[in-house]
Scaffold this motif. Structure first.
Motif: not given
Ligand code: UDP
Length: 236
Positions: A93, A116, A118, A152, A156, A159, A175
């Protein structure tokens, strides 16, 4: 819980069997590698820092609804985790351009993205972990469609949680790389580590690098950077 035979030795960790078939012990080393294994060295005290930080973030993420492999910290370098079968994808990410992204697209480091990003790399040392898209990961049976969707979504979420947390420590989360595993019932959980080895951390005021890039790029002050991140997270 104690260590039985060594199951695996990686670049930064060893993994041991335990009396419980569903759990293993991870032992963090001070060894560091970079540039696809070409650069080797040690970062004194790194194993203990990465163990403690990873466990702290895994527990924080659990509370935020991200299932993880964390079970119990045993001592400064060793932790009991659930045994998983690792999905052979490195999940990256990015919030700010750096590293291979900047190089690949010919842009400077430090561009703040509106959203962001991926990406996946296929975890395969012989092939040097090539970039891979989700269709190719599916074609190679590395994961199912549902697993990729879940990975996924969780990445996120990680993050969102970590970015907000680090900002309070005056650190930009540039990152990072995550790995996921499957429990025996198929549940996808966050595995591996979250540390200055696997994240890029920049001081929010000065953009000073507080992560493994200092080792990768021979910048000096590697141990100081890891200790500074430890101080910001744990206040010591
Ligand atoms: N990363 C990692 N392990 C790898 C490759 C990358 O932990 O094998 C992390 C790295 O620390 C950075 C992020 O993933 O936080 C993105 O790395 P990048 O793709 O820019 O690769 P690099 O420039 O490190 O080769």
């Amino acid at each position: 819980m104690s260590k039985l035979q060594q199951l695996y030795e990686g670049k930064a960790k060893r993994v041991y069997a335990t009396q419980n078939a569903d759990e293993v012990i991870v032992s963090y080393k001070d060894d560091a590698t970079a540039l696809d294994g070409l650069k080797k060295g040690t970062i004194s005290g790194k194993g203990a820092i990465n163990n403690r930080m990873t466990n702290f973030f895994m527990q924080m993420l659990e509370k935020e609804g991200v299932p993880t492999h964390f079970v119990e910290e045993l001592n400064d370098r060793e932790t009991v985790v659930k045994k998983v079968s690792i999905v052979p994808l490195e999940v990256i990410i990015r919030n700010i351009s750096a590293g291979s992204f900047a190089k690949r697209y010919g842009v400077e480091e430090g561009i703040v993205f509106a959203e962001p990003t991926i990406e996946f790399s296929y975890k395969n040392d012989d092939l040097h972990d090539p970039l891979i898209n989700s269709y190719h990961a599916l074609a190679l049976n590395l994961a199912t469609k549902e697993e990729i969707k879940r990975i996924k979504e969780l990445a996120f979420k990680v993050n969102d949680v970590l970015k907000a947390y680090f900002l309070k420590l005056n650190v930009k989360l540039v990152d990072f790389k995550l790995e996921f595993g499957r429990l025996s019932d198929g549940t996808i959980v966050l595995a591996d580590e979250i540390s200055p080895d696997t994240c890029r951390f920049w001081d929010a005021d000065t953009n000073e690098k507080l992560d493994k890039d200092r080792f990768r790029r021979d910048m000096g002050g590697v141990e100081d950077a890891y200790n500074e991140m430890m101080r910001r997270v744990f206040g010591e």
